[in-house]
Enzyme design. Structure first.
Site, PDB file in Angstrom:
ATOM      1  N   TYR A  55      91.808  54.153  33.808  1.00 22.29           N
ATOM      2  CA  TYR A  55      90.595  54.713  33.230  1.00 22.29           C
ATOM      3  C   TYR A  55      90.917  56.125  32.793  1.00 22.29           C
ATOM      4  O   TYR A  55      91.584  56.863  33.530  1.00 22.29           O
ATOM      5  CB  TYR A  55      89.497  54.734  34.303  1.00 22.29           C
TER       6      TYR A  55
ATOM      7  N   GLU B 191      85.729  58.007  26.113  1.00 28.26           N
ATOM      8  CA  GLU B 191      86.123  57.243  27.297  1.00 28.26           C
ATOM      9  C   GLU B 191      87.032  56.087  26.884  1.00 28.26           C
ATOM     10  O   GLU B 191      86.700  55.334  25.965  1.00 28.26           O
ATOM     11  CB  GLU B 191      84.868  56.685  27.964  1.00 28.26           C
TER      12      GLU B 191
END
Ligand code: GDP
Ligand code: MN
Length: 383
Positions: free
Chosen positions: A107, A195
């Site tokens: 992530y 993101e």
């Protein structure tokens, strides 16, 4: 403004962030062509601005173009519902991209931490579809790095963050420049969030952005006319989308009276006065200060795109905005659109007299005060 995944990936490519090859399709045929071009092994991804898309069935991997196109054709037009978005969103486009063989999902994100007054980089080795649960149950698995605005982002800090996050060392050499590139993309596009989840380490040792989410600061859109032009795709309501494209502040409400005013305060006052009569406004539309005739006309057009509108109340207080300009726009629009529903207009302030004489040429109901205007439109709509 949120970018669709395919738009976000186009942005990232400009900054040399590695992303899987792919294109967007609006029907099964297009999806098949793209899938064939990519050799058949593809992933088909619904382009909807909602979280939990994969879990909602909006992402699927395929071995051949035929199956991919059948799935794409079925997905387009369908409403996807997820935990994060219970009312769901209809899929209009799918991204067909090269299927990558994922070994690990990381992530990585960049966001503006308003409390710390710093851009903050976040990395975790526990990327993928369960990142929300990771954030809740083991927040220490997400490592944060605040960027010093004076010195910028340094390689050693990124490396330290990757080590602290226990990201597979095989990925470090590629992730350092990738995070620099992500940060450039974030800054240059005036993003408030960027993101990458998953940031994928492939079986053959490459690191690629397999999914991307970007939010651009609306207040910076004037610096990015290309994104502003895409903006309509980020709205959920078609009239809102059109309003975004025209640069007009429009909010859909659930009543039947269209409202145009200049300035948010005046519009809110107008909504209150309508509410007092027991009726409800169909929208909140602010023409803004200094509006010219063509802009006013554009607003009137927007209002009548909504078939629920049974009457229109225009409330203008001329300051910098000239009443006669507003009146010209209103009269033109009503003539062009052949509006059949009642329209009440209240104009005060700069050039109000001229405005009233222009309005007198059209079939409108004038009003002196906001209250009187609200009562008039309510009774005209009610009858
Ligand atoms: P999200 O649910 O909206 O976040 O959609 P993502 O684009 O992140 O995809 C969800 C999941 O699908 C990812 O976490 C991956 O596990 C998987 N996925 C996405 N693209 C690929 C791909 O190219 N190959 C493989 N093997 N899995 C993929
Ligand atoms: Mn994702």
């Amino acid at each position: 403004m949120k970018l669709q995944e395919y738009q976000a990936k186009e942005l990232l490519e400009k900054f040399r962030v590695p992303v899987p090859a792919g294109s967007v399709a609006t029907n099964g045929g297009e999806a098949r062509e793209i899938a064939e071009r990519l050799g058949g092994r593809v992933v088909v991804k619904a382009q909807v601005l909602m979280g939990g898309r994969g879990k909602a069935g909006g992402v699927k991997v395929f071995d051949d173009a035929e199956q991919a196109s059948v799935f794409a054709a079925d997905l387009i037009g369908k409403r996807l519902v997820s935990v994060q978005n219970p009312q769901g969103m209809v899929v209009e486009k799918v991204l067909v991209s090269e299927r990558i063989e994922i070994e690990k999902e990381f992530y990585s994100a960049i966001l503006l931490d308003r409390a710390a007054q710093r851009d903050t980089i976040m990395v975790s080795a526990k990327g993928g579809m369960d990142i929300e649960e990771v954030a809740a149950s083991e927040p220490e698995a997400i490592v944060r790095l605040a960027v010093d605005s004076k010195w910028g982002l340094c390689d050693y800090e990124i490396r330290a963050a990757l080590v602290a996050a226990k990201i597979n060392p095989r990925a470090h050499r590629q992730m350092v420049p990738m995070i620099h590139a992500l940060y450039s993309a974030y800054k240059e596009s005036d993003a408030t969030l960027l993101e990458i989840n998953p940031c994928a380490l492939t079986k053959d040792g490459k690191v690629v952005a397999a999914d991307a989410k970007v939010i651009i600061d609306d207040n910076a859109l004037f610096r990015h006319p290309d994104y502003a032009a895409l903006g309509s795709e980020s709205a959920e309501d078609p009239i809102e989308a059109e309003a975004v494209a025209r640069g007009i502040a429009y909010v859909r409400l659930d009543g039947e009276i269209g409202v145009i005013g200049n300035g948010a305060g005046l519009v809110m006052l107008t909504l209150d006065e309508i509410a007092k009569t027991g009726k409800k406004a169909a929208n909140f539309l602010d023409v803004g200060g200094g509006a010219q005739a063509d802009r006013v006309r554009s607003c009137v057009e927007l209002i009548f795109m909504d078939p629920r509108v049974k009457g229109l109340l225009i409330n203008i207080f001329g300051g910098i905005t000239r009443g006669d300009e507003v009146a010209k726009g209103v009269v033109e629009a009503l003539q062009d659109l052949k509006v059949q529903v009642p329209v009440v207009v209240r104009v005060e302030g700069t050039n109000a007299e001229e405005a009233r004489s222009i309005l007198a040429t059209a079939n409108l109901t004038p009003a002196k005060t906001v209250q009187e205007a609200a009562e008039k439109i309510a009774s005209l709509v009610g009858s």
